[in-house]
Design a protein around this motif. Structure first.
Motif, PDB file in Angstrom:
ATOM      1  N   LEU A  33      -2.401  12.489  -1.629  1.00  8.06           N
ATOM      2  CA  LEU A  33      -1.741  10.996  -1.783  1.00  8.06           C
ATOM      3  C   LEU A  33      -1.132  10.857  -0.418  1.00  8.06           C
ATOM      4  CD1 LEU A  33      -1.322   8.461  -3.203  1.00  8.06           C
ATOM      5  CD2 LEU A  33       0.776   9.407  -4.258  1.00  8.06           C
ATOM      6  N   PHE A  34      -0.380  11.774   0.028  1.00 11.78           N
ATOM      7  CA  PHE A  34       0.748  11.285   1.040  1.00 11.78           C
ATOM      8  C   PHE A  34      -0.039  11.537   2.559  1.00 11.78           C
ATOM      9  CE2 PHE A  34       4.244  12.559  -1.908  1.00 11.78           C
ATOM     10  CZ  PHE A  34       4.648  11.015  -2.028  1.00 11.78           C
ATOM     11  N   SER A  36      -3.264  10.487   2.691  1.00 16.08           N
ATOM     12  CA  SER A  36      -4.236   9.564   2.792  1.00 16.08           C
ATOM     13  C   SER A  36      -3.920   8.559   3.637  1.00 16.08           C
ATOM     14  CB  SER A  36      -4.564   9.034   1.253  1.00 16.08           C
ATOM     15  OG  SER A  36      -3.473   8.174   0.875  1.00 16.08           O
ATOM     16  N   LYS A  43       0.395   3.796  -1.839  1.00 12.95           N
ATOM     17  CA  LYS A  43       1.011   5.099  -2.278  1.00 12.95           C
ATOM     18  C   LYS A  43       2.147   5.000  -3.047  1.00 12.95           C
ATOM     19  CE  LYS A  43      -0.386   6.975   2.158  1.00 12.95           C
ATOM     20  NZ  LYS A  43       0.082   7.722   3.508  1.00 12.95           N
TER      21      LYS A  43
END
Length: 71
Positions: A33-34, A36, A43
């Motif tokens: 996630l971080f 991306s 986010k």
């Protein structure tokens, strides 16, 4: 014959194994996630979903959210 102690040991072992799997899934999801290229607000929304429903949130992110196109 299986005793109660054996059943409790096996149950505890399954809890440990599933806890380790859950932790690895959570760490991998948060790292992805971080890294991306999604916008910050997207986010943050995914972070809230993942932290409120850890297992389901991780799975939904990997099957649906990971492939969102950045705006």
């Amino acid at each position: 014959m299986i005793t109660l102690a054996t059943l409790l040991f096996i149950g505890g072992l399954f809890r440990v194994i599933f806890g380790i799997i859950w932790f690895i899934l959570l760490v991998v999801t948060l790292m992805d996630l971080f890294k991306s290229s999604l916008p910050i607000n997207t986010k943050l929304l995914w972070l809230i979903v993942i932290l409120l429903a850890p297992v389901l949130g991780c799975l939904v992110y990997f099957f649906w959210g990971k492939y969102q196109r950045p705006l």
